[in-house]
Design a protein around this motif. Structure first.
Motif, mmCIF file in Angstrom:
data_model
loop_
_atom_site.group_PDB
_atom_site.id
_atom_site.type_symbol
_atom_site.label_atom_id
_atom_site.label_comp_id
_atom_site.label_asym_id
_atom_site.label_seq_id
_atom_site.Cartn_x
_atom_site.Cartn_y
_atom_site.Cartn_z
ATOM 1 N N THR A 288 -5.991 -1.731 -0.685
ATOM 2 C CA THR A 288 -6.036 -3.123 -1.136
ATOM 3 C C THR A 288 -7.137 -3.290 -2.178
ATOM 4 O O THR A 288 -8.258 -2.835 -1.983
ATOM 5 C CB THR A 288 -6.281 -4.066 0.059
ATOM 6 O OG1 THR A 288 -5.259 -3.841 1.029
ATOM 7 C CG2 THR A 288 -6.257 -5.520 -0.358
ATOM 8 N N PRO B 240 -4.409 -8.607 -1.165
ATOM 9 C CA PRO B 240 -4.717 -8.805 0.254
ATOM 10 C C PRO B 240 -3.705 -9.716 0.943
ATOM 11 O O PRO B 240 -3.170 -10.635 0.328
ATOM 12 C CB PRO B 240 -6.094 -9.471 0.226
ATOM 13 C CG PRO B 240 -6.107 -10.214 -1.080
ATOM 14 C CD PRO B 240 -5.308 -9.370 -2.039
ATOM 15 N N SER C 171 -0.294 -11.852 -4.365
ATOM 16 C CA SER C 171 -0.536 -12.215 -2.951
ATOM 17 C C SER C 171 -0.095 -13.621 -2.543
ATOM 18 O O SER C 171 -0.310 -14.025 -1.413
ATOM 19 C CB SER C 171 -2.017 -12.029 -2.562
ATOM 20 O OG SER C 171 -2.300 -10.668 -2.377
ATOM 21 N N SER D 199 0.802 -1.227 0.000
ATOM 22 C CA SER D 199 0.000 0.000 0.000
ATOM 23 C C SER D 199 0.836 1.278 0.000
ATOM 24 O O SER D 199 0.375 2.331 -0.417
ATOM 25 C CB SER D 199 -0.974 0.000 1.177
ATOM 26 O OG SER D 199 -0.261 -0.056 2.391
#
Length: 169
Positions: A60, A82, A120, A24
């Motif tokens: 996200t 995520p 992820s 992020s």
């Protein structure tokens, strides 16, 4: 839309855009994110800092675009996957958003070829099988008159096998 699966290094892929499994902060990190920032050079980081100054962190499931710097691609689409926490429904929706938002951004830019890593599935510990299923499903369900090819660039043999099997189903 043509879907291709290869095992390799996403920083070496010639495409209109490669997707970065960013964090992020958008300031680089480990795994794919670090590799893209290292290979692409300072222009990518500078562009990410500019985005942060304008909008703050990237949430996200969302996606932003920068130059590709020294990479063979034209653009890098940064999306924040995520972190797996066992909440399958929530994590799956967020991961699906990564693919949807990246594809929409590529389409809005008029791009024809986009390459995705296995978002992820590294340090964020998303189960590889479920992540692959979501990735393939989202790409197959995305209808576009502009995008011609999606390349899944798998980091390891396990992901490559999962994606090949899912694509054949």
């Amino acid at each position: 839309m043509n879907i291709e699966i290869i095992k390799g290094d996403i920083t070496k892929i010639e495409a209109d855009a490669i997707v970065n499994a960013a964090n992020s902060s958008l300031l680089g990190g480990g795994g794919v994110d670090g590799a893209i920032h290292r290979a692409g050079g300072k222009q990518i980081l500078d562009a990410c800092i500019e985005i942060r100054n304008r909008q703050g962190k990237c949430k996200t499931g969302e996606a932003v675009v920068t130059t590709a710097g020294n990479l063979p691609a034209k653009y890098v689409i940064h999306t924040v996957g995520p972190v797996w926490n066992g909440d399958e429904e929530k994590c799956s929706k967020l991961l699906a958003n990564c693919y949807q938002n990246s594809l929409k951004l590529a389409e809005n830019l008029g791009l024809k070829i986009i390459a995705f890593p296995n978002i992820s599935t590294g340090v964020y510990r998303f189960p590889k099988e479920l992540a692959g299923k979501i990735a393939v499903e989202e790409v197959k369900n995305f209808k576009s008159e502009i995008l011609e090819k999606v390349i899944f660039v798998c980091f390891d043999e396990e992901n490559e096998e999962i994606y090949r099997r899912l694509l054949d189903e």
